[in-house]
Write an enzyme that holds these catalytic residues in place. Structure first.
Site, PDB file in Angstrom:
ATOM      1  CG  ASP A 185      23.627  37.641  10.634  1.00 24.66           C
ATOM      2  OD1 ASP A 185      24.035  37.660   9.541  1.00 24.66           O
ATOM      3  OD2 ASP A 185      23.227  36.380  11.061  1.00 24.66           O
ATOM      4  CE  LYS A 223      20.107  37.183   9.962  1.00 23.89           C
ATOM      5  NZ  LYS A 223      19.640  35.872  10.143  1.00 23.89           N
ATOM      6  CG  ASP A 239      21.179  34.936   7.259  1.00 21.74           C
ATOM      7  OD1 ASP A 239      22.142  35.402   8.339  1.00 21.74           O
ATOM      8  OD2 ASP A 239      19.989  34.808   7.337  1.00 21.74           O
ATOM      9  NE  ARG A 265      26.269  27.398   9.114  1.00 21.45           N
ATOM     10  CZ  ARG A 265      25.047  26.760   8.963  1.00 21.45           C
ATOM     11  NH1 ARG A 265      25.029  25.472   8.499  1.00 21.45           N
ATOM     12  NH2 ARG A 265      23.889  26.977   9.794  1.00 21.45           N
TER      13      ARG A 265
HETATM   14  N1  BES Z   1      22.207  34.418  13.728  1.00 21.96           N
HETATM   15  C1  BES Z   1      21.598  33.756  12.820  1.00 21.96           C
HETATM   16  C2  BES Z   1      20.828  32.706  13.665  1.00 21.96           C
HETATM   17  C3  BES Z   1      19.821  33.324  14.691  1.00 21.96           C
HETATM   18  C4  BES Z   1      18.454  33.326  14.051  1.00 21.96           C
HETATM   19  C5  BES Z   1      20.169  33.623  16.004  1.00 21.96           C
HETATM   20  C6  BES Z   1      17.378  33.713  15.185  1.00 21.96           C
HETATM   21  C7  BES Z   1      19.048  34.220  16.941  1.00 21.96           C
HETATM   22  C8  BES Z   1      17.759  34.144  16.351  1.00 21.96           C
HETATM   23  C9  BES Z   1      22.505  32.901  11.795  1.00 21.96           C
HETATM   24  O1  BES Z   1      23.779  33.616  11.430  1.00 21.96           O
HETATM   25  C10 BES Z   1      21.868  32.521  10.593  1.00 21.96           C
HETATM   26  O2  BES Z   1      21.154  33.434  10.039  1.00 21.96           O
HETATM   27  N2  BES Z   1      21.324  31.255  10.400  1.00 21.96           N
HETATM   28  C11 BES Z   1      20.523  30.915   9.424  1.00 21.96           C
HETATM   29  C12 BES Z   1      21.076  29.706   8.863  1.00 21.96           C
HETATM   30  C13 BES Z   1      20.541  29.289   7.628  1.00 21.96           C
HETATM   31  C14 BES Z   1      21.079  30.139   6.534  1.00 21.96           C
HETATM   32  C15 BES Z   1      21.160  27.942   7.299  1.00 21.96           C
HETATM   33  C16 BES Z   1      19.010  30.461   9.816  1.00 21.96           C
HETATM   34  O3  BES Z   1      19.003  30.187  11.218  1.00 21.96           O
HETATM   35  O4  BES Z   1      18.372  30.896   9.281  1.00 21.96           O
HETATM   36 ZN    ZN Z   2      24.442  35.083  12.422  1.00 26.01          ZN
HETATM   37 MN    MN Z   3      23.368  34.540   9.800  1.00 26.35          MN
END
Ligand code: BES
Ligand code: ZN
Ligand code: MN
Length: 485
Positions: free
Chosen positions: A263, A270, A340, A344
């Site tokens: 990801d 990121k 990101d 979902r």
């Molecule tokens: N895979 C990440 C979530 C994640 C973060 C898992 C840290 C393990 C450790 C997910 O896809 C993500 O990026 N989520 C975002 C959501 C946001 C854009 C609403 C997040 O948590 O920042």
């Molecule tokens: Zn993710």
């Molecule tokens: Mn993500």
């Protein structure tokens, strides 16, 4: 490592290393004719929960490990907690042994009201954790564990036998789940996960694997899933493994795992710090494949279907843009405000897809949000559900397995954050507030037709710089064991 249940007498069992509780070690020593050595070792050490005193002997067994505290009065909760510390200590000692065979004498460990089944499961779970290594990419392999057979000695024959079988099956499943998680993302891509899934059904008459490619997913209308994988050169896969261990006509339990093999965040890329951790963004998928492996190994009498939604989230000229609108398989439209928030998007189409199986219950498992880590840290997975009985069953399985989850609210109040001016919903909302809950709210819109639970495992699935934990597979496995009986 192979586990076995053993019967008979601690003093006469054929083994290289005998593991006994310290509180009854004198009796064992006397029966073995080594009372003096035992007395010396006991006098030279202090009993405490999680402590190990060692005696080296001339004959077989050549080692006697005395674990834990001296006999004492304590309440049930303390006894359970102390037993768990003893289990960890015994497991670490056993995993480091330089002999081939060891025997755990389970009966005289005082775990309060807990029975031989739970004591055996807890001990062997600790051994499974202590003995796991991931070394395929190390040129000089660390010395493999010498211990190959581990017996559990108990008078409670039926319970121990059942516990040993379950522990072995779970260990097999955890090995797969952890290995998949620890594989680097240049190796473990969606096609690699599909291969691992196919291996599960090879030679098993009651297991079938189906892999949907992008063309098939387009025909099914999985616009949300496909929007995530667009930027990647490696094609996404929806992987389905179907195990018919139960009665024909029994509705299956369905487990759905997030399988983002890396990801980057996509166009909403990121920051570089910690991005390497996103190889573990497929741990949900790994845990459901591990659950399948364990269920097959344990021959659980249930019908179980696991789905891994596997894709890589990359930026690129074909990648989704913030403000793109896609149509999900359910027909609902989503405005992608943040690429990101991809988990979902792959999961919502998987949830719609599994309706066709008429599931008794659906549980999705996902490293979904950083907000879950903020809320609960590493100790508990976040649990959401539209069904109280399902939530309770999962939470109590997690408590028993030492793999805890904590229920979070799914109140309608949070749903408004997802309102979109241009589509049926946005994929993010509310800014930094309640991020794990808002993500669960998004998923809930695709899970209206069956009892459903969602586990956000972002904090529990792996330890940065160390490796996969295999969680929440221990909880899922016990949930399945309970569902089967
Ligand atoms: N895979 C990440 C979530 C994640 C973060 C898992 C840290 C393990 C450790 C997910 O896809 C993500 O990026 N989520 C975002 C959501 C946001 C854009 C609403 C997040 O948590 O920042
Ligand atoms: Zn993710
Ligand atoms: Mn993500």
């Amino acid at each position: 490592m192979r586990y076995a249940s053993r019967t008979g007498n601690a003093a006469s069992v054929a083994t290289d290393c005998l593991v006994v509780p310290r509180r009854t070690a004198r009796e064992t020593g006397t029966a073995m004719g080594v009372a003096e050595q035992v007395e010396l070792a006991l006098n030279g050490t202090k009993g405490r929960a999680g402590g190990v005193a060692r005696v080296f002997l001339k004959d077989r067994p050549s080692r006697l490990l005395m674990v834990g505290a001296d006999d004492k009065d304590a309440d049930d909760a303390t006894k359970l907690a102390d037993f768990q510390r003893d289990a960890k200590a015994a497991a670490n000692a056993v995993a480091g042994l330089d002999v081939a065979d060891a025997t755990l004498c389970i009966d005289d460990f005082d775990a309060g009201s807990a029975d031989a089944y739970w004591k055996t499961r807890t001990m062997l779970a600790a051994v499974s954790h202590a003995a796991y290594r991931f070394t395929p990419y190390k040129s000089s392999k660390p010395k493999a564990a010498t211990l190959r057979r581990l017996g559990v000695l108990s008078r409670q024959r039926a319970k121990t036998r059942r516990a040993v079988g379950h522990a072995q099956a779970l260990d097999d499943g955890l090995g797969l789940a952890k290995d998949l998680g620890n594989q680097p993302p240049n190796v473990c891509h969606p096609t690699f996960l599909a291969r691992a899934a196919r291996a599960l059904s090879r030679g098993a008459a009651n297991v079938t694997t189906t892999v949907l490619d992008e063309k098939k997913m387009a025909e099914l209308g999985m616009g949300a899933f496909l929007s995530v994988t667009r930027g990647s050169a490696t094609p996404g896969k929806m992987i389905i493994v179907n195990y018919k261990g139960g009665n024909r006509g029994d509705n299956p339990v369905v487990l759905v795992g997030k399988g983002i093999t890396f990801d980057t965040g996509g166009i909403n890329i990121k920051s570089s710090a910690g991005m390497d951790e996103m190889k573990w963004d497929m741990c949900g998928a790994a845990s459901v494949l591990g659950a399948m492996k364990a269920a097959i190994a344990a021959e659980l009498p249930i019908n179980l279907i696991v789905v891994a939604a596997a894709a890589e989230n990359m930026p690129g000229s074909r990648a989704s843009r913030p403000s793109d609108i896609v149509t999900t398989m359910s027909g609902q439209t989503v405005e992608i405000m943040n690429t990101d928030a991809e988990g979902r998007l792959v999961l919502c189409d998987a949830l719609t897809y599994v309706k066709r199986f008429k599931p008794a219950a659906v549980v999705d498992i996902a490293t979904l949000t950083g907000a879950q880590v903020v809320a609960l840290g590493t100790h508990a997975s976040a649990l959401y559900a539209n069904d109280d009985a399902l939530a309770d069953a999962l939470a109590s399985a997690g408590d028993g397995a030492g793999d805890r989850m904590w229920r979070m609210p799914l109140w309608d109040d949070y749903q408004g954050a997802l309102d979109s001016a241009f589509a049926d919903m946005k994929n993010v909302g509310g800014g930094r507030a309640a991020g794990s809950i808002v993500a669960a709210c998004f998923l809930s819109r695709f899970a209206k037709d069956f009892p459903w639970a969602h586990l956000d495992i972002a904090g529990s699935a792996y330890v940065s710089g160390k490796g996969s934990t295999g969680r929440p597979l221990p909880a899922l496995f016990d949930y399945l064991v309970n569902a089967a009986s």
